[in-house]
Design an enzyme around this catalytic site. Sequence first.
Site, PDB file in Angstrom:
ATOM      1  N   LYS A 267       0.845  -1.204   0.000  1.00  0.00           N
ATOM      2  CA  LYS A 267       0.000   0.000   0.000  1.00  0.00           C
ATOM      3  C   LYS A 267       0.875   1.248   0.000  1.00  0.00           C
ATOM      4  CE  LYS A 267      -3.038   2.660   3.053  1.00  0.00           C
ATOM      5  NZ  LYS A 267      -3.689   2.721   4.385  1.00  0.00           N
ATOM      6  N   ASP A 272      -2.301  10.594   3.702  1.00  0.00           N
ATOM      7  CA  ASP A 272      -3.700  10.220   3.890  1.00  0.00           C
ATOM      8  C   ASP A 272      -4.400  11.222   4.802  1.00  0.00           C
ATOM      9  OD1 ASP A 272      -6.130   8.981   4.037  1.00  0.00           O
ATOM     10  OD2 ASP A 272      -5.473   7.398   5.414  1.00  0.00           O
ATOM     11  N   LYS A 279      -9.686  13.210   8.539  1.00  0.00           N
ATOM     12  CA  LYS A 279      -9.116  12.796   9.818  1.00  0.00           C
ATOM     13  C   LYS A 279      -8.988  13.997  10.757  1.00  0.00           C
ATOM     14  CE  LYS A 279      -6.131   9.096   7.960  1.00  0.00           C
ATOM     15  NZ  LYS A 279      -6.565   7.964   8.798  1.00  0.00           N
ATOM     16  N   ASP A 290       1.658   6.395   5.743  1.00  0.00           N
ATOM     17  CA  ASP A 290       0.642   5.482   5.220  1.00  0.00           C
ATOM     18  C   ASP A 290       1.104   4.777   3.948  1.00  0.00           C
ATOM     19  OD1 ASP A 290      -1.764   4.290   5.811  1.00  0.00           O
ATOM     20  OD2 ASP A 290      -2.951   5.660   4.594  1.00  0.00           O
ATOM     21  N   ASP A 349     -12.011   7.355   4.229  1.00  0.00           N
ATOM     22  CA  ASP A 349     -10.778   7.103   4.984  1.00  0.00           C
ATOM     23  C   ASP A 349     -10.447   5.612   5.046  1.00  0.00           C
ATOM     24  OD1 ASP A 349      -8.524   7.820   6.397  1.00  0.00           O
ATOM     25  OD2 ASP A 349      -9.532   7.766   8.350  1.00  0.00           O
ATOM     26  N   GLU A 351      -9.423   3.925   2.551  1.00  0.00           N
ATOM     27  CA  GLU A 351      -8.959   4.017   1.161  1.00  0.00           C
ATOM     28  C   GLU A 351      -7.912   2.981   0.804  1.00  0.00           C
ATOM     29  OE1 GLU A 351      -5.514   5.104   3.035  1.00  0.00           O
ATOM     30  OE2 GLU A 351      -7.528   5.721   3.588  1.00  0.00           O
ATOM     31  N   ARG A 353      -7.707  -0.181   1.322  1.00  0.00           N
ATOM     32  CA  ARG A 353      -8.276  -1.406   0.744  1.00  0.00           C
ATOM     33  C   ARG A 353      -8.758  -1.173  -0.687  1.00  0.00           C
ATOM     34  NH1 ARG A 353     -12.375  -1.558   5.638  1.00  0.00           N
ATOM     35  NH2 ARG A 353     -10.528  -0.516   6.486  1.00  0.00           N
TER      36      ARG A 353
END
Length: 497
Positions: A267, A272, A279, A290, A349, A351, A353
């Site tokens: 990933k 993010d 967030k 991230d 959020d 995201e 996946r």
Amino acid sequence: MDFAIQAGDLGKYYGDCIVAGVFESRKLTEAAKALDEMCRGYLTKVLDQGDMDGRANTTLLLHNVPAIGSKRVLLVGLGKEEEYVEKVFLEAIRAAFKALHQTGVKDVGLCVADLIVKGRDTAWSVLQSTLLVEESVYRFDRLKSKREERQPSLQKIIFLIGDEAARAGAEQAFKQGAAIACGMNVTKDLGNLAPNICTPTYLAEQAGEMAKTYNLKLSVLEEKDMEALGMGALLAVARGSHQPAKLIVLEYHGREGIEKPVVLVGKGVTFDTGGISLKPAVDLDEMKYDMGGAASVFGTLTAVAEMKLPINVTAIIPTTENMPGGNATKPGDVVTSLSGQTIEILNTDAEGRLILCDALTYAERYNPDVVIDIATLTGACVVALGHVVSGLMGTDEPLVQELLQAGEKASDRAWQLPLGEEYQELLKSNFADMANIGGRWGGAITAACFLSRFTRKYRWAHLDIAGTAWKSGKEKGATGRPVPLLTQFLIDRAQQH
């Protein structure tokens, strides 16, 4: 850093400093006893004067010890002998190198032969010590206008082993350790970079440099390519950002023939914000980490290439930012993934996946032996497991067990969480094939359940490294994990085949 092995008489080491252990109650290890005999009880005399009692992580530096070839002797406390376990060993080595960096020593003789923990061997001790010394000299100061004036002086570690028979294993161990440390440093550097520098384009450029260095095959999909293929999930995350998304593929061919590759999917969300599901501001700067999964794949491939492992490995890195904006994906949007399955995005959020599911489907075209994805995926995993172990789930139990065993060997552990069909129910959507979140409970598991729906054509495992990829607070920075686990897994596989 240079490494070497020296077997036999400790008196033949003539370097800057020799390191030996002392248990509580001033009990000398075998190496320390040998040194004490050489200097006719000088070490015992100093200890009896109360300078050190052997408590864990304490150190005592002695200069000009009589009849010792080394200029210095560093004694390291190991705590109670009956409580001497792996954690104590690792902390003792850290304490030793911390003390050594306060001196001007350039080479060190480390008595590893009698520091061996129950259930481990000399090779393990050498490998772990190699990683720890490299960790101790790691600095990330490239973004500072003035770098630290005092840089570590240490240049060479000589592992002092008692038995010549252990030499071959020890030499292989420090070579592996040096390669793994190199990979961990790559992972740390990428993670620690500022997010305005480490963008998806920057990662693609770094992949290009890596391909040149190690003779890897590189391909990069641009957004127009993803759109043509139908990667609606990955592109949905990228919509809010001015930075173009990339899908990076690096192929390492270490074995001739048609052996199926191990595919690592990392990933790569380079920052993010959460998107429209924004967030909180607290610690938001840490969301540059991230892309820890992508960074660890870069690092693992570096370690594999440094060792020239006889195995085929393919790295797939979907990378984008997750930003709010007028064109950003909204909660309630429905997108079609590369697999053809539709997804209702209830939370922007969640995201990671979304970019992973298209990458996992894309992995099918490489005819993989196994696929492992690595992602800083869920805060729920941190709640469940803290910052000690990574979360591990998968649809193939033998593969999961291989990874667990590799983590044990490497002291970079994972912990298996369940992946039962009962959890799949939580992903139901009234408007699409599935939702991208499963509610409040079991978040790490439902995230993995979501990913599993895109892995039905191969054996698959998932590492959630949200709790282990970086540290917060005073020691804020990327850890380099799970490069040791993944590299050990690949070493084991290369040896099996």
